[in-house]
Motif scaffolding. Structure first.
Motif, PDB file in Angstrom:
ATOM      1  N   MET A   1      15.199  -3.640   2.078  1.00  0.00           N
ATOM      2  CA  MET A   1      15.199  -2.896   3.337  1.00  0.00           C
ATOM      3  C   MET A   1      16.629  -2.831   3.873  1.00  0.00           C
ATOM      4  O   MET A   1      17.350  -3.837   3.859  1.00  0.00           O
TER       5      MET A   1
ATOM      6  N   VAL B   1       5.359   0.366   6.327  1.00  0.00           N
ATOM      7  CA  VAL B   1       4.437  -0.087   5.283  1.00  0.00           C
ATOM      8  C   VAL B   1       3.102  -0.543   5.872  1.00  0.00           C
ATOM      9  O   VAL B   1       3.034  -0.956   7.030  1.00  0.00           O
TER      10      VAL B   1
ATOM     11  N   MET C   1       1.534 -13.685   5.222  1.00  0.00           N
ATOM     12  CA  MET C   1       0.751 -12.481   5.533  1.00  0.00           C
ATOM     13  C   MET C   1       1.458 -11.618   6.566  1.00  0.00           C
ATOM     14  O   MET C   1       1.537 -10.399   6.422  1.00  0.00           O
TER      15      MET C   1
ATOM     16  N   LEU D   1       4.409  -9.974   4.883  1.00  0.00           N
ATOM     17  CA  LEU D   1       3.954  -9.003   3.873  1.00  0.00           C
ATOM     18  C   LEU D   1       3.546  -7.680   4.539  1.00  0.00           C
ATOM     19  O   LEU D   1       3.860  -6.600   4.041  1.00  0.00           O
ATOM     20  N   LYS D   2       2.862  -7.782   5.680  1.00  0.00           N
ATOM     21  CA  LYS D   2       2.361  -6.591   6.365  1.00  0.00           C
ATOM     22  C   LYS D   2       3.466  -5.648   6.818  1.00  0.00           C
ATOM     23  O   LYS D   2       3.211  -4.465   7.047  1.00  0.00           O
ATOM     24  N   THR D   3       4.687  -6.169   7.021  1.00  0.00           N
ATOM     25  CA  THR D   3       5.752  -5.308   7.544  1.00  0.00           C
ATOM     26  C   THR D   3       6.927  -5.130   6.579  1.00  0.00           C
ATOM     27  O   THR D   3       7.777  -4.275   6.806  1.00  0.00           O
ATOM     28  N   GLN D   4       6.983  -5.964   5.529  1.00  0.00           N
ATOM     29  CA  GLN D   4       8.149  -5.928   4.640  1.00  0.00           C
ATOM     30  C   GLN D   4       7.846  -5.419   3.234  1.00  0.00           C
ATOM     31  O   GLN D   4       8.745  -4.899   2.567  1.00  0.00           O
ATOM     32  N   ALA D   5       6.646  -5.645   2.757  1.00  0.00           N
ATOM     33  CA  ALA D   5       6.362  -5.303   1.360  1.00  0.00           C
ATOM     34  C   ALA D   5       5.953  -3.823   1.274  1.00  0.00           C
ATOM     35  O   ALA D   5       5.128  -3.352   2.059  1.00  0.00           O
TER      36      ALA D   5
ATOM     37  N   PHE E   1       3.943  -1.361   0.456  1.00  0.00           N
ATOM     38  CA  PHE E   1       2.601  -0.869   0.099  1.00  0.00           C
ATOM     39  C   PHE E   1       2.181   0.123   1.184  1.00  0.00           C
ATOM     40  O   PHE E   1       2.503  -0.067   2.360  1.00  0.00           O
TER      41      PHE E   1
END
Lengths: 83, 148
Positions: free
Chosen positions: A61, A80, B112, B115-119, B121
């Motif tokens: 990022m 995301v 978690m 993951l929700k904001t950085q990965a 998907f």
């Protein structure tokens, strides 16, 4: 020079392809890159205006001040939503 | 440490048994994210998860390293599915083990939230009115920022 940029998810669909290009002098910062893209692609201008545009440089990022150099992998995508 | 991003079904029992196998683990915490049948007041019939393959594992590895540096975790397991899923399917498994519960709860929640904001998907839902990309939620951004 011409920089190729990967695009994902809703941006990919709106642009109709997974890779776009931009003529730009490198190195430059991400803010300059986004300005150039917004001029050429209205969809990107809208996403940027809505605060819904993320940039990754070399799979990390990247904020507005990050630099893009020749050979870097640049990607654009909306916020995301995994997990 | 275990990490995978693929289209395979998540074998929760197998992951739990691996996390528990360390006899110094006094605490095992896991989170399973599933596809909801009802979302934003509409019935969901399917979900497609897109990702940025070159970046996904790199980003998750970074988060696992951060969690391991911050808490005394013994084992860490992160599995995320991509591709086509249906309601009730597991999407993500995050599990950690530690000597004591505080580190285990916090480590799992940190993974978690980040993951929700950085990965990279993205979820696209199918409903009777068509397909729609899901928007990121402000509460997820706040939760991730609370760890900084």
């Amino acid at each position: 020079m011409t920089l190729s940029i990967l695009v994902f998810a809703s941006l990919r669909e709106q642009l109709g392809r997974g890779q776009i290009s931009l003529a730009i002098d490198l190195p430059c910062d991400v803010a300059t890159l986004k300005q150039g893209l917004a001029k050429q692609y209205p969809v990107i201008a809208t996403a940027e205006r809505n605060g819904a545009l993320l940039v990754a440089v070399n799979q990390q990022m990247a904020g507005d001040e990050a630099m893009v150099a020749v050979g870097d992998e640049v990607a654009l995508f909306p916020p995301v939503t995994g997990g | 440490m275990r990490l995978a991003v693929n289209e395979h079904w998540i074998d929760v029992a197998e992951h739990l048994s691996w996390l528990s196998a360390d006899h110094n683990a006094g605490a095992v915490v896991n989170f399973i994210g599933q596809v909801r049948q009802q979302n934003l007041n509409e019935e969901v019939t399917g979900l497609v998860l897109e990702h940025y393959p070159a970046m996904t594992e790199k980003s998750l590895t970074g988060l696992i390293e951060q969690a391991a540096a911050r808490w005394p975790l013994l084992r860490i397991s992160v599995f995320h599915r991509v591709g086509a899923l249906v309601p009730g399917d597991p999407i993500v498994f995050v599990g950690v083990s530690s000597a004591h519960r505080d580190a285990a709860f916090e480590g799992a929640r940190f993974l978690m939230d980040k993951l929700k904001t950085q990965a990279p998907f993205w979820k696209k839902e199918t409903t009777k009115d068509g397909d729609r990309w899901l928007d990121a939620r402000a509460c997820d951004t706040d939760a991730a920022a609370s760890w900084d």
